[in-house]
Design an enzyme around this catalytic site. Structure first.
Site, PDB file in Angstrom:
ATOM      1  N   ARG A 246     -66.034  45.904  11.691  1.00 57.53           N
ATOM      2  CA  ARG A 246     -66.280  47.434  11.293  1.00 57.53           C
ATOM      3  C   ARG A 246     -67.800  47.572  11.235  1.00 57.53           C
ATOM      4  O   ARG A 246     -68.080  48.750  11.791  1.00 57.53           O
ATOM      5  CB  ARG A 246     -65.359  47.942  10.050  1.00 57.53           C
ATOM      6  CG  ARG A 246     -64.021  47.997  10.274  1.00 57.53           C
ATOM      7  CD  ARG A 246     -63.198  47.866   9.248  1.00 57.53           C
ATOM      8  NE  ARG A 246     -63.369  48.827   8.100  1.00 57.53           N
ATOM      9  CZ  ARG A 246     -63.205  48.656   6.791  1.00 57.53           C
ATOM     10  NH1 ARG A 246     -62.629  47.280   6.497  1.00 57.53           N
ATOM     11  NH2 ARG A 246     -63.602  49.205   5.989  1.00 57.53           N
TER      12      ARG A 246
ATOM     13  N   ARG B 139     -68.658  59.929  13.764  1.00 54.08           N
ATOM     14  CA  ARG B 139     -68.979  58.262  14.098  1.00 54.08           C
ATOM     15  C   ARG B 139     -69.444  58.117  15.435  1.00 54.08           C
ATOM     16  O   ARG B 139     -70.054  56.996  15.540  1.00 54.08           O
ATOM     17  CB  ARG B 139     -67.569  57.704  13.753  1.00 54.08           C
ATOM     18  CG  ARG B 139     -67.518  56.897  12.436  1.00 54.08           C
ATOM     19  CD  ARG B 139     -66.094  56.282  12.206  1.00 54.08           C
ATOM     20  NE  ARG B 139     -66.117  55.256  11.605  1.00 54.08           N
ATOM     21  CZ  ARG B 139     -65.581  55.501  10.185  1.00 54.08           C
ATOM     22  NH1 ARG B 139     -65.300  56.391   9.930  1.00 54.08           N
ATOM     23  NH2 ARG B 139     -65.070  54.218   9.506  1.00 54.08           N
TER      24      ARG B 139
ATOM     25  N   LYS C 123     -69.023  56.228   0.043  1.00 49.52           N
ATOM     26  CA  LYS C 123     -69.005  57.796   0.568  1.00 49.52           C
ATOM     27  C   LYS C 123     -67.594  58.302  -0.305  1.00 49.52           C
ATOM     28  O   LYS C 123     -67.713  59.354  -0.653  1.00 49.52           O
ATOM     29  CB  LYS C 123     -68.577  57.549   2.288  1.00 49.52           C
ATOM     30  CG  LYS C 123     -69.540  57.102   2.954  1.00 49.52           C
ATOM     31  CD  LYS C 123     -69.367  57.409   4.319  1.00 49.52           C
ATOM     32  CE  LYS C 123     -68.375  56.621   4.948  1.00 49.52           C
ATOM     33  NZ  LYS C 123     -68.530  55.356   5.261  1.00 49.52           N
TER      34      LYS C 123
ATOM     35  N   ARG D 130     -55.498  48.222   1.514  1.00 46.63           N
ATOM     36  CA  ARG D 130     -55.968  48.608   3.095  1.00 46.63           C
ATOM     37  C   ARG D 130     -56.253  47.194   3.665  1.00 46.63           C
ATOM     38  O   ARG D 130     -56.966  46.418   3.451  1.00 46.63           O
ATOM     39  CB  ARG D 130     -57.194  49.351   3.063  1.00 46.63           C
ATOM     40  CG  ARG D 130     -57.068  50.964   3.011  1.00 46.63           C
ATOM     41  CD  ARG D 130     -58.318  51.599   2.978  1.00 46.63           C
ATOM     42  NE  ARG D 130     -59.222  51.416   3.999  1.00 46.63           N
ATOM     43  CZ  ARG D 130     -60.161  52.102   4.360  1.00 46.63           C
ATOM     44  NH1 ARG D 130     -60.751  52.959   3.634  1.00 46.63           N
ATOM     45  NH2 ARG D 130     -61.026  51.604   5.629  1.00 46.63           N
TER      46      ARG D 130
ATOM     47  N   ARG E 235     -62.521  45.841  -2.898  1.00 46.08           N
ATOM     48  CA  ARG E 235     -61.602  47.092  -2.779  1.00 46.08           C
ATOM     49  C   ARG E 235     -60.529  46.666  -2.151  1.00 46.08           C
ATOM     50  O   ARG E 235     -59.566  47.147  -2.524  1.00 46.08           O
ATOM     51  CB  ARG E 235     -62.388  48.108  -1.773  1.00 46.08           C
ATOM     52  CG  ARG E 235     -61.541  49.473  -1.712  1.00 46.08           C
ATOM     53  CD  ARG E 235     -62.391  50.290  -0.815  1.00 46.08           C
ATOM     54  NE  ARG E 235     -62.424  50.124   0.273  1.00 46.08           N
ATOM     55  CZ  ARG E 235     -63.193  51.072   1.237  1.00 46.08           C
ATOM     56  NH1 ARG E 235     -64.042  52.081   0.889  1.00 46.08           N
ATOM     57  NH2 ARG E 235     -63.515  50.802   2.597  1.00 46.08           N
TER      58      ARG E 235
HETATM   59  P1  ADP Z   1     -64.571  52.863   6.409  1.00 45.07           P
HETATM   60  O1  ADP Z   1     -65.659  53.748   6.452  1.00 45.07           O
HETATM   61  O2  ADP Z   1     -64.462  52.253   4.952  1.00 45.07           O
HETATM   62  O3  ADP Z   1     -64.433  51.760   7.159  1.00 45.07           O
HETATM   63  P2  ADP Z   1     -62.329  54.972   7.178  1.00 45.07           P
HETATM   64  O4  ADP Z   1     -61.318  55.039   6.250  1.00 45.07           O
HETATM   65  O5  ADP Z   1     -63.499  55.960   7.114  1.00 45.07           O
HETATM   66  O6  ADP Z   1     -62.999  53.539   6.435  1.00 45.07           O
HETATM   67  O7  ADP Z   1     -61.933  54.313   8.522  1.00 45.07           O
HETATM   68  C1  ADP Z   1     -61.238  53.337   8.624  1.00 45.07           C
HETATM   69  C2  ADP Z   1     -60.721  53.237  10.250  1.00 45.07           C
HETATM   70  O8  ADP Z   1     -60.330  54.347  10.685  1.00 45.07           O
HETATM   71  C3  ADP Z   1     -62.000  52.946  11.107  1.00 45.07           C
HETATM   72  O9  ADP Z   1     -62.479  51.442  11.017  1.00 45.07           O
HETATM   73  C4  ADP Z   1     -61.778  53.472  12.396  1.00 45.07           C
HETATM   74  O10 ADP Z   1     -60.808  52.521  13.058  1.00 45.07           O
HETATM   75  C5  ADP Z   1     -60.793  54.924  12.049  1.00 45.07           C
HETATM   76  N1  ADP Z   1     -61.866  55.997  11.899  1.00 45.07           N
HETATM   77  C6  ADP Z   1     -62.127  56.720  10.951  1.00 45.07           C
HETATM   78  N2  ADP Z   1     -62.710  57.808  11.071  1.00 45.07           N
HETATM   79  C7  ADP Z   1     -63.022  57.803  12.618  1.00 45.07           C
HETATM   80  C8  ADP Z   1     -63.961  58.484  13.394  1.00 45.07           C
HETATM   81  N3  ADP Z   1     -64.415  59.598  13.187  1.00 45.07           N
HETATM   82  N4  ADP Z   1     -63.952  58.121  14.873  1.00 45.07           N
HETATM   83  C9  ADP Z   1     -63.230  57.004  15.096  1.00 45.07           C
HETATM   84  N5  ADP Z   1     -62.360  56.259  14.306  1.00 45.07           N
HETATM   85  C10 ADP Z   1     -62.376  56.489  12.999  1.00 45.07           C
END
Ligand code: ADP
Length: 192
Positions: A146, A89, A14, A134, A128
């Protein structure tokens, strides 16, 4: 306005595709993951609470991310459009996003879902993790958590957009440029 939801499990690509789409269509990038990480970096109270959950690989509460998106939409009213990355999400977040956009007489143009199998995802995330720093990308157990949060809570969001005729699935394995071209074609079918 072109309002794009970029959808897919952690590691689907993404971020990579977002960068290219932003350049091409002049969109404002709204990544809830990035917004949360900047709250953590600034050591705000919201950031501290979010970090505890993110470190466990679970979602932060809907209200928190909906509030962040609300204020970003307000701040960027002159934008040509938005790319929503990592949001919505949950179905609740998707409904809230529709409500927020409707206040500006706007709606989601299309949801593009990048499809990548579990084995490839784990490989990409661990790779990554070696360079991104991270913490949630450096541990296989956390990655699995996740992905299972994604399967349980986020997969239904695809159905939400499918019902609206806005869902497009795209193979996320292959050449980055080819994937970008496929996404661009899908966008242009729906947006002129
Ligand atoms: P990835 O898609 O690689 O897991 P993100 O950077 O999108 O990485 O998200 C990292 C973390 O941030 C998620 O595991 C979650 O804990 C939190 N997070 C991000 N976006 C949301 C969302 N829209 N709703 C709830 N938690 C979120």
């Amino acid at each position: 306005m072109l309002n794009l939801v970029l959808f897919g499990p952690p590691g689907a690509g993404k971020g990579t595709q977002s960068e290219k789409l932003i350049d091409k269509y002049q969109l404002v990038h709204l990544s809830t993951g990035d917004l949360l990480r900047s709250q953590i970096a600034a050591q705000t109270e919201l950031g501290l609470r979010a970090k505890a959950l993110m470190d466990q690989g679970v979602l932060v509460p809907d209200e928190v991310v909906i509030g962040m998106i609300d204020s970003k939409l307000r701040e960027n009213q002159a934008a040509a459009g938005f790319i929503f990355d990592g949001f919505p999400r949950t179905v609740r977040q998707a409904e809230a996003l529709d409500d927020l956009l409707s206040q500006y007489n706007e709606q989601i143009t299309v949801m593009v879902a990048l499809e990548v199998d579990q084995e490839e995802l784990t490989k990409r995330l661990l790779l990554r993790g070696q360079s991104s720093g991270r913490p949630d990308d450096q541990n296989e157990e956390l990655i699995r958590r996740r992905v299972s949060e994604y399967n349980e809570k986020t997969t239904p969001v695809a159905g939400y957009y499918q019902q609206q005729g806005k869902y497009v699935g795209i193979n996320g394995i292959g050449d980055i440029e080819d994937i970008f071209q496929t996404i661009s074609n899908e966008i242009e079918k729906r947006h002129s």
